[in-house]
Each structure stands twice: as C-alpha cells, then as structure tokens.
Design a protein around this motif. Sequence first.
Motif, short mmCIF file in Angstrom:
data_model
loop_
_atom_site.label_atom_id
_atom_site.label_comp_id
_atom_site.label_asym_id
_atom_site.label_seq_id
_atom_site.Cartn_x
_atom_site.Cartn_y
_atom_site.Cartn_z
N GLY B 15 -28.51 -5.07 21.51
CA GLY B 15 -29.84 -4.89 20.92
C GLY B 15 -29.73 -3.88 19.80
O GLY B 15 -29.01 -4.12 18.82
N VAL B 16 -30.41 -2.76 19.95
CA VAL B 16 -30.33 -1.74 18.89
C VAL B 16 -29.33 -0.63 19.24
O VAL B 16 -29.11 0.27 18.46
N VAL B 17 -28.74 -0.73 20.42
CA VAL B 17 -27.77 0.28 20.85
C VAL B 17 -26.36 -0.17 20.42
O VAL B 17 -26.00 -1.34 20.58
N ILE B 18 -25.59 0.79 19.86
CA ILE B 18 -24.24 0.45 19.42
C ILE B 18 -23.25 0.79 20.53
O ILE B 18 -23.16 1.92 20.97
N GLY B 19 -22.51 -0.22 20.99
CA GLY B 19 -21.49 0.00 22.01
C GLY B 19 -20.17 0.39 21.37
O GLY B 19 -19.50 1.33 21.80
N VAL B 20 -19.79 -0.34 20.33
CA VAL B 20 -18.56 -0.05 19.58
C VAL B 20 -18.95 -0.11 18.11
O VAL B 20 -19.65 -1.02 17.67
N ASN B 21 -18.49 0.88 17.34
CA ASN B 21 -19.02 1.05 15.99
C ASN B 21 -17.90 1.04 14.94
O ASN B 21 -17.17 2.01 14.81
#
Lengths: 253, 310
Positions: B15-21
């Motif tokens: 969604g709007v959360v970044i797990g890996v960036n």
Amino acid sequence: MFAVAQLHLRQMFAGSRRWLLLVCMAIPLPILTLIRTQGEFRSPVEEQVQTSVFLYAIYALALPALASMLYGTSIIGAEVQNQTLTYLFTRPIARWRVLMGKYLANVGILVALTTLSLTIGWAIVGAVSAQNLAAIAVATVFATATYNAVFALLGSIFTRRALIAGLAYLGVSEIALAWAPTFGRNFTAQYHMRSIAFELSDLEGMLRSELRALVSEVTTPVAVASVLSLCAVALIATCWITTSREFALTDDP
Amino acid sequence: MTPILETRELTKLYGVVIGVNDMTFDIRPGVHGLLGPNGAGKSTLLKLMTAQLRPSVGSIRVLGEDPWSNPELFRRIGFCPEYDAFYDFMTAFEFVESLGRLSGMSRSGAKQAAERALESCNATEFMHRPIRTYSKGMRQRTKVAQALVHDPELLILDEPLTGTDPIGRHELTELIKRLGAEGRSIVVSSHVLHEVQEMTHEFLLIFGGRILASGNVHEIRSLMNEFPHRINVRCGPGQAHLLASRLASDAAVTDLELADDGTIVVGTRDPAGFYARFAEHALHAKVTVHELSSEDDNLEAVFRYLTGAR
C-alpha cells in the motif's frame, strides 16, 4: 501432483477434520432409517418418488455442498491460515499443479465417501430403483466436482474468511437463486444438477407438475455443459489467482 | 562467477508502506548475514527472493534467474521461513519426506534424503515423534532440514535461531558453518549481530527498507569506530572519581560523565585502544571495577550510528 494429493489426503484425515468428515457422511443414515421406519406412503409410487427426492436432497444437494464448502475452501485458505503455504510454493512445482493436486484429492475422497454413504442409505430406504440410485450418484459426482471448484475459488480470494464467503454463496446462489423460477437459476450449479438427476432417473410422469417445472427446463446435454463450464471456469480462475497472487502469510511489513 | 542475488532499484510497497526501498546490490556466492532490527525489511527481501512477493518496482534475480513464476528455480533453493508453521500432525521425518517428494524425489529417494537432512540437523533422535510435541529448538531444526532435503545450492534462512536455547543455537550455528564450508551459498537473516557473526563475516546491513552497509565484519566494525562509543564503568563505592581523573588523561577518551549512581560514562572514538589500556588505568588508580559494559557493541547501536549519520 500426486505427491501434493497424498499430502492433502493426510491433511483431510488429520485430527478433528477426520471426525468432521465422518460425521458429515454418517449423519444421513439415521435420518434415512427414520424415514424407512416411520414414513407413511399412500402408494409404492409415492414411496419411490419421495424417497428418491430425499436421497437426492441429501446426497446430491446438501452433502456435496456442505462437505465441499468445508474442504474446498481449505484447499488454499487453510494453508494460508496455518502459514504452511510457503512450504508448497517454494518447491519446484507450479502453483496451479499444487492447486489441482489438492483439488483432485478433495473431489476423489469426497466422492468416494459420499457414494459409500449413498449406497448404505439406499440399502436402508430400499424403495429407490437402481436407475434412480445411479442418477443420484451421477449428480453427486457433478455436484462435488463443481462445488469444490467454486469453493476453492472462494478460498483463494477470501483466504481468511473463506467459510463465511462459502456460506454466503450457498445461501444466495445455491439455495435462493437455484430454487427461484427465474432466469438467474441458469447460473447456479444446483438447478442444472437437478435436471441431470431427473433426466437420468425413471421418475418421468411420477412427479407433480409444479415439482416437474422446478427440476427440468433444460435438456441433459445443456445441463451437463453448464455444470462443466461452471466447474472449468472456477478452476481456471482459481489457478490464475493462485499463480499470480502474492499470499500474505504474515502482517507485513 | 554469477552472483547468488542481484537487485536493481528493488522496491516493494505494501500500500503506502515501503517494505524494501530502492535496493541495488549484488551478493557473491558464500555465506552472508542479512542483519537489521525487526521491521527493517529483511523478511520482505527474503520473500522477494523466494517469489512469495513480487517487486513493485525494479528487479531481483536469484542464481541468475527471476524467481517469480519460476518453480524450476526452487530445485536450487532451500527456504526456511521465519514463522513457526508445520503440519503438526506429522513427524519431522514425514514432514521432511513429504516436502522432499514435492521437490520431485521418488518415495525411496525422499526417505533417504529426509533421513540425511534430519541427521545433518541433529534431529534423528526425535524425528519419529509428532511435531506438535517438539520444543522450539526441535522445530527450528526440522524447518532447516526441510530446506536442505533436496540438497539446494542456495539456502535462505529467515531468523533460524529465533527461540532456540543455547545448545540448539550452538548446534544450528555449527550446522550453518559446516554447510557453508561445504561450498553451499547461504543467506541467513537475524537481528542479533553476534549470532550471525559466529556463522559468517560477510554482512548486509538493512534498515528502513534500505541497505545501509555491506562488507565483512571488520569493515562494519570500522564503520562503528567512526562514531563515538559510550562505555559504562562501575567501580567500588567512592572510587569513581579516582578512576575518572585517570581516564581523563587517556588520548582515546573524548568525554567523561559521572552519573548519580557512581557509574562513569566514557565517550571514545577508539574503543579498541581504550579497552587495551583500561586495565592499566584501573591498576594505577587502585580501584575495583565491578562492571565494564557498552551498549554500543550491539547491532542496534550500529544502526543508530549509521542512521544518525544520514
């Protein structure tokens, strides 16, 4: 796929699930014993019709629907809930093969147990002809295969609320819609299975006209094609979802 | 030599959360520790490696191949998940054998492979008991055995030491070291530095979904040394000021603080030099040292420094 089917069979017969399955299959037998001992019929024809309808209602309607709901939704749903899906999907076997292996195991064992229970039930009630028994058995096979496909689809979509989705489907589609004399019943499995069972039976001319109108307005080939199409579409959709979807087994990130 | 893992601008969004960036890095064959605090993105990265998740942006290649929709790749990969999930009604032997069969082995081949894998994980003693009766350590060893059953060239282990007792931890550490020494590539995740340090000296530090640093333990230690360390010294009653005045003259000490409870908090940019001379200081000050500790030795401190530096 065979190894997946074997693993799935072991899961079906593990712990309390085994007893649930056996209870499902055994419940009709005391009911049929009651019909045999307490039932009052005005004529042999009425006995033949009513016991055939009872057997149909139990073995081609209620039992496949309920057993398939319990076990069909768990094909993917239970693996997600138990977080064991990772073990299956990190092996050198395509996801759709995993799904088909589990589906075939489900259908195989449910058809075998339902047919066994049907045969015992038939022996108990006695009045049903062998032709009617065969007609009910054929409808049972179609019902089990189709319902398992539909419930597997629901299980792959609503992984954690698959049973609720399954109950909703049964209530709306297979009970309300299938028995309403509207065009919508053509999209239900139940309507077509009733037609198949009736066409294969020797009840022609024995049913009252209103009941006759409910069971068969389509020909057997159309009914068979419709049920098979529903089954195939549900299976293809489930394979596609299983192959293309990410299954969140934990609350990431 | 083909890298075992290649990522290019790898990003995974929930969604709007970044797990890996936006990760871009390569890992060469060998044993590698994937280190980071809880929620850093380690498990997300491992799930991307094992095709449980698909990248939102960028690409990932494992053993030179895209893992998504590529079941054949799993002949070469063994994965041990973090969560404690099993078919509890089975024994470890049945569990590992079943998964061996799913890896394409014959019944007899899977039996032999299961026995071998469980033996290498020191699990033969309990392998015919139902899994539901196992301790956490036994369950962890069973999970590692299922990852090993098809003899993969790359082993991906997600927090394999979580919940194990000291003996179980030692045994699993030795097993992972042995597998690495046999030439198998291993990526092992953990949030505890010293756990992984016993298995390998090659690390990948991950925090907030980003790679903070990579390299061997010395490089990471030297990264740590660029930042001031805090060392706590607790000595006998009324002796703190004696030691503090002595420590103030040490070239490695940047600042000193005398806490209310008599603990001396020492700041240094050269912890190794400080530790080397500390005993001499204590001897000359004639004080009894009850405790010498530093929170900066743990992984969280490294991350605090590195993230603070950014």
